[in-house]
Design an enzyme around this catalytic site. Structure first.
Site, PDB file in Angstrom:
ATOM      1  N   GLU A  81       0.804  -1.223   0.000  1.00 34.90           N
ATOM      2  CA  GLU A  81       0.000   0.000   0.000  1.00 34.90           C
ATOM      3  C   GLU A  81       0.837   1.273   0.000  1.00 34.90           C
ATOM      4  OE1 GLU A  81      -2.549  -0.641   3.358  1.00 34.90           O
ATOM      5  OE2 GLU A  81      -4.004  -1.794   2.207  1.00 34.90           O
ATOM      6  N   GLU A 112       7.448 -21.816   7.632  1.00 30.75           N
ATOM      7  CA  GLU A 112       7.923 -20.950   8.707  1.00 30.75           C
ATOM      8  C   GLU A 112       9.018 -21.605   9.541  1.00 30.75           C
ATOM      9  OE1 GLU A 112       5.266 -21.327  12.600  1.00 30.75           O
ATOM     10  OE2 GLU A 112       4.108 -20.580  10.897  1.00 30.75           O
TER      11      GLU A 112
END
EC number: 4.2.1.126
Length: 273
Positions: A81, A112
């Site tokens: 953004e 992960e």
């Protein structure tokens, strides 16, 4: 290493399946209302990190977010953004997630747990000591994140960390730790809830404050935003009208000619046209 893993502690509520929809919603909302207060307590830590980030970016560095699962997705959202909102290049703020782009939409098994993958991911960007890396992990124990921060520390790359567990490995590893203690989740261990909300709030604060400090906001307006759709073009026209006290037709012409709000205003003030 033993520490109090608050993000895994028992919920303050039980027999959730017996609650009405009204009670479930009310209780989730009640818990959510505690999050901003927890973030407020961490403002001094956030401030220290932002000051360092601003300095790094002023010297040509970049800001990286690394995380897994929800934490990684939140970092990618914030990074993605920044270009349309503040007009910066897409390589100014970069979000990396364990498992790569596939993991944005679908869980990638065991991604992960790879302690070396973040190092590989960061090296693809020729990361260096001018940059700043923020590890995001509610638990503060994610191997992908910890491995990335260890690599950075060995190469004099400053690091931050956003976690919801005090004294976690992430809080102790990061140069600039941000610890937001939100307490037990409504559904035990579901850190996409309060912990995720806290991480999102902190990321908003970091990126927005940094971009303001770098000059990408004038007054309270996003003068460098990229005009990628009709809504943003209309917003830009109104901003120019308000700033220059010109009619809509003139403001539209300026935006069409100069491409964004800042350039439109600056050229009008400089040349009067």
């Amino acid at each position: 290493m033993l520490f109090d893993k608050i993000t895994e502690s028992e919920s303050n509520y039980n027999h959730l399946e017996q609650m009405s929809v009204t009670d479930l919603l009310a209780n989730i909302n009640k818990e959510d209302q505690t999050v901003p207060w927890a973030v407020q307590k961490a403002i001094p830590q956030i401030e220290t990190a932002v000051n360092k980030i601003v300095n790094q970016l002023k010297n040509g560095g970049r800001l990286f977010y690394i995380g897994a699962g929800t934490s990684g997705r939140l970092g990618i959202v914030d990074a993605s953004e920044c270009p349309p909102t503040f007009g910066v290049d897409y390589d100014t703020v970069i979000g990396l997630i364990a498992g790569g782009d596939t993991a944005i939409r679908k869980s990638v098994e065991n991604a992960e747990d790879n302690i070396h993958q973040a190092e590989r991911d960061l090296k693809e960007y020729q990361i260096n000591s001018n940059d700043f890396v923020i590890g995001i992990a509610a638990s503060g124990t994610t191997p992908y994140v910890l491995g990335g921060l260890d690599f950075c520390k060995k190469n004099n790359i400053p690091t931050g960390g956003i976690t919801c567990n005090a004294n976690s490995p992430l809080a102790l590893t990061a140069d600039f730790p941000i610890v937001v203690i939100v307490g037990p989740e409504f559904v035990t261990g579901s850190s996409r809830m309060k912990a995720g909300t806290a991480q999102k709030l902190v990321l908003n604060m970091i990126s927005t404050t940094t971009m303001i400090q770098l000059g990408h906001v004038k007054g309270n307006k996003m003068v460098d935003m990229k005009l990628s759709n009709d809504k943003l073009v209309n917003r830009a026209v109104k901003m120019v009208m308000d700033e220059l006290n010109v009619p809509q037709e003139k403001a539209t012409k300026l935006i069409d000619e100069f491409g964004n709000v800042r350039n439109a205003i600056d050229n009008y003030l400089k040349y009067g046209k």
